[in-house]
Design an enzyme around this catalytic site. Structure first.
Site, short mmCIF file in Angstrom:
data_model
loop_
_atom_site.label_atom_id
_atom_site.label_comp_id
_atom_site.label_asym_id
_atom_site.label_seq_id
_atom_site.Cartn_x
_atom_site.Cartn_y
_atom_site.Cartn_z
N TYR A 9 31.60 -8.37 0.47
CA TYR A 9 32.25 -8.89 -0.75
C TYR A 9 31.23 -9.58 -1.64
O TYR A 9 31.25 -9.42 -2.85
CB TYR A 9 33.38 -9.86 -0.39
CG TYR A 9 34.20 -10.21 -1.61
CD1 TYR A 9 35.29 -9.42 -1.97
CD2 TYR A 9 33.86 -11.28 -2.43
CE1 TYR A 9 36.01 -9.70 -3.12
CE2 TYR A 9 34.58 -11.56 -3.57
CZ TYR A 9 35.65 -10.78 -3.92
OH TYR A 9 36.36 -11.05 -5.06
N THR B 172 33.99 2.99 -30.76
CA THR B 172 35.42 2.66 -30.60
C THR B 172 35.66 1.41 -29.75
O THR B 172 36.24 0.43 -30.23
CB THR B 172 36.16 3.86 -29.98
OG1 THR B 172 35.48 4.24 -28.79
CG2 THR B 172 36.19 5.03 -30.95
N LYS C 28 26.68 7.21 -18.76
CA LYS C 28 25.99 8.15 -19.66
C LYS C 28 24.56 8.35 -19.13
O LYS C 28 24.37 9.01 -18.13
CB LYS C 28 25.99 7.65 -21.10
CG LYS C 28 27.28 6.95 -21.60
CD LYS C 28 28.52 7.74 -21.60
CE LYS C 28 29.79 7.09 -22.10
NZ LYS C 28 29.80 5.97 -22.96
N PHE D 91 43.09 7.90 -30.31
CA PHE D 91 42.63 9.27 -30.03
C PHE D 91 42.82 9.67 -28.57
O PHE D 91 42.96 10.85 -28.27
CB PHE D 91 41.15 9.43 -30.42
CG PHE D 91 40.23 8.47 -29.70
CD1 PHE D 91 40.03 7.18 -30.18
CD2 PHE D 91 39.56 8.86 -28.56
CE1 PHE D 91 39.19 6.30 -29.53
CE2 PHE D 91 38.71 7.99 -27.89
CZ PHE D 91 38.54 6.71 -28.37
C1 LIG Z 1 30.85 5.16 -23.66
C2 LIG Z 1 30.32 4.15 -24.57
C3 LIG Z 1 30.73 2.81 -24.49
C4 LIG Z 1 31.81 2.32 -23.56
O1 LIG Z 1 31.50 2.52 -22.23
P1 LIG Z 1 32.60 2.93 -21.13
O2 LIG Z 1 31.79 3.07 -19.90
O3 LIG Z 1 33.23 4.21 -21.57
O4 LIG Z 1 33.59 1.84 -21.04
C5 LIG Z 1 30.12 1.91 -25.35
N1 LIG Z 1 29.22 2.31 -26.27
C6 LIG Z 1 28.83 3.59 -26.39
C7 LIG Z 1 27.81 3.97 -27.41
C8 LIG Z 1 29.37 4.55 -25.55
O5 LIG Z 1 28.99 5.83 -25.69
#
Ligand SMILES: *Cc1c(COP(=O)(O)O)cnc(C)c1O
Length: 467
Positions: free
Chosen positions: A74, A127, A260, A451
């Site tokens: 934990y 977003t 990403k 969206f």
């Molecule tokens: C995907 C993304 C986020 C948000 O991250 P999540 O892991 O989807 O919550 C923030 N900024 C950018 C530029 C992104 O591409």
């Protein structure tokens, strides 16, 4: 245009996952059931999934092995310390708070730094980033250069900040109303466009004069660093890893969606060089995510992230990743398809206004184009236009973004060159019959980030949209 051209993958494939093929009839039914929103399709009904590059990467054998080294204590998991070490080593930030994904970090950071009435200038909005700034009482102001709004401009660093715009915002509101400038590497909503190192340095000098922080949305920092290496004067001889670290050094803290660049299926973090911000974040993460040494993640997730961070800044990896995206983009250009130029690093953006010039923005051209592409071939893309832009929180008016785009986002290390050929052919077939595409009407609109869950129906051919 780029210094490197050969981009063959620096890996071979050890495990495969079968894809399903569907008929046109099955896809039309699936699209109708999904309310013409590609987010509401079942993944099983998708052939080539270019919805997003988020959490869709293929992990390496080292990362999979890392999962087995998960220390699921934990508190004080050794994987947390490995992650902290990777963040220090490759990004240079002093303090780390893991979160379940990027928006978890945005929530915490926005609540700590933004007071009601504050202004948050940024190089275009994202977003979830903008929403968290607004929920904390701030107002986002776009300070990206004008070229970013023009899909035909070939300017190589469309992610750059217009310093004169920022000066005006500071002059109007005062530096004390600006908790930080929000800088994304690369700018997702502009079509995956990088910011130049020279621009970031100039921004740093300007904000330092006013005592304003820079917070770095570092979701795709390695891709941005690669474009700097490829295109910026004097940067060609440096490694991507070096450039990544320099970018981070010009900022005071960061939010990261590790889904990403960092090659994991889930995970993120907040990082800061300020002890007080870190203390506050450590307090707050317990409320929203979990203890500060796991932040909503399993130990194994943090291990995969630590390894992914290291892999993501390797030159051969990033060259192949961006090379594949550019390969698809060049195919589309050769076919005469209107795409945003220069090509983005994580995906190719179709210019839906130019693709479907007969549709008004109120008929959701990009949403309609993404639906058509799916019905054509099972390729799933997503809208980045008026639906994604949402409404003004005070007036309730729909934003009318300049850019009305369909994003073909390429997952990292997942698809082959032959898949990219299929995608290009599918877009071409839709393009050939573009005159017959009629647009959509929204029949359900969620309150936040519409969206993701909005539903639509096709406008009958010949019926003009009344709104
Ligand atoms: C995907 C993304 C986020 C948000 O991250 P999540 O892991 O989807 O919550 C923030 N900024 C950018 C530029 C992104 O591409």
């Amino acid at each position: 245009m780029a210094r490197s051209s050969a981009w063959a993958e620096p890996f071979k494939i050890k495990m495969v996952e079968p894809l399903t093929m569907t008929t046109r009839e099955q896809r039309e039914k699936a699209m109708e059931e999904a309310g013409y929103n590609t987010f509401l399709l079942k993944s099983e009904d998708v052939y080539i999934d270019l919805l997003t590059d988020s959490g869709t990467s293929a992990m390496s054998d080292r990362q999979w092995a890392g999962l087995m080294l998960g220390d699921e204590a934990y508190a004080g998991s050794r994987n947390y310390y490995h992650l902290e070490d990777a963040v220090k080593r490759y990004y240079g930030y002093k303090h780390l708070v893991p979160t379940h994904q990027g928006r978890g970090a945005e929530n915490i950071l926005s609540r700590i730094l933004i007071k009601p009435g504050d202004i948050v200038p940024g190089n275009m909005y994202f977003t979830t980033t903008k929403l968290h700034q607004e929920l904390a009482g701030g107002t986002f102001v776009d300070i990206i250069i004008d070229e970013a709004q023009d899909p035909r401009s070939n300017f190589p660093f469309k992610g750059n900040v217009d310093l004169a715009k920022l000066e005006r915002v500071i002059g109007e509101h005062g530096a004390e109303k600006i908790p930080y400038v929000s800088i994304a590497t690369t700018v997702n909503m502009a079509g995956g466009q990088p910011i130049a190192l020279a621009n970031l340095k100039a921004l740093r000098a300007l904000t330092a004069r006013h005592g304003i922080r820079i917070i770095h949305d570092m979701t795709r920092v390695a891709e941005n660093a690669y474009m700097i290496q490829q295109l910026e004067d004097g940067q060609g001889g440096r490694s991507v890893a070096e450039i990544v670290k320099e970018i981070c050094s010009l900022t005071d803290g960061a939010t990261m969606s590790a889904k990403k660049d960092a090659l994991v299926n889930i995970g993120g973090f907040m990082a800061t060089n300020e002890w007080e911000v870190f203390e506050e974040a450590r307090n707050m993460v317990v409320v929203y995510e979990g203890l500060h040494t796991y932040g909503g993640l399993a130990g194994r997730d943090m291990e995969a992230m630590a390894i992914g961070i290291e892999e993501s800044v390797q030159d051969d990896h990033i060259r192949a990743r961006v090379g594949q995206v550019f390969y698809l983009g060049q195919k589309l250009i050769d076919l005469g398809i209107p795409i945003v130029r220069p090509m983005g690093t994580h995906g190719i953006f179709l210019d839906a206004k130019a693709f479907l010039p007969h549709l008004p923005q109120t008929s959701f051209p990009a949403q309609a184009l993404a639906a058509e592409l799916y019905m054509e071939s099972g390729v799933r893309a997503m809208e980045r236009g008026i639906v994604s832009a949402g409404r003004d929180k005070t007036t309730g008016e729909e934003y009318r973004p300049e850019l009305e785009l369909v994003r073909l986002t390429i997952p990292r290390r997942v698809y082959t060159q032959a898949h990219m050929d299929v995608v290009a052919q599918s877009v071409q077939r839709v393009h050939e019959r573009r005159d017959r595409i009629t647009g959509l009407r929204m029949i359900y609109e969620p309150r936040y980030l519409r969206f993701f869950q909005a539903r639509f129906e096709p406008i009958e051919p010949g019926a003009a949209d009344q709104r």
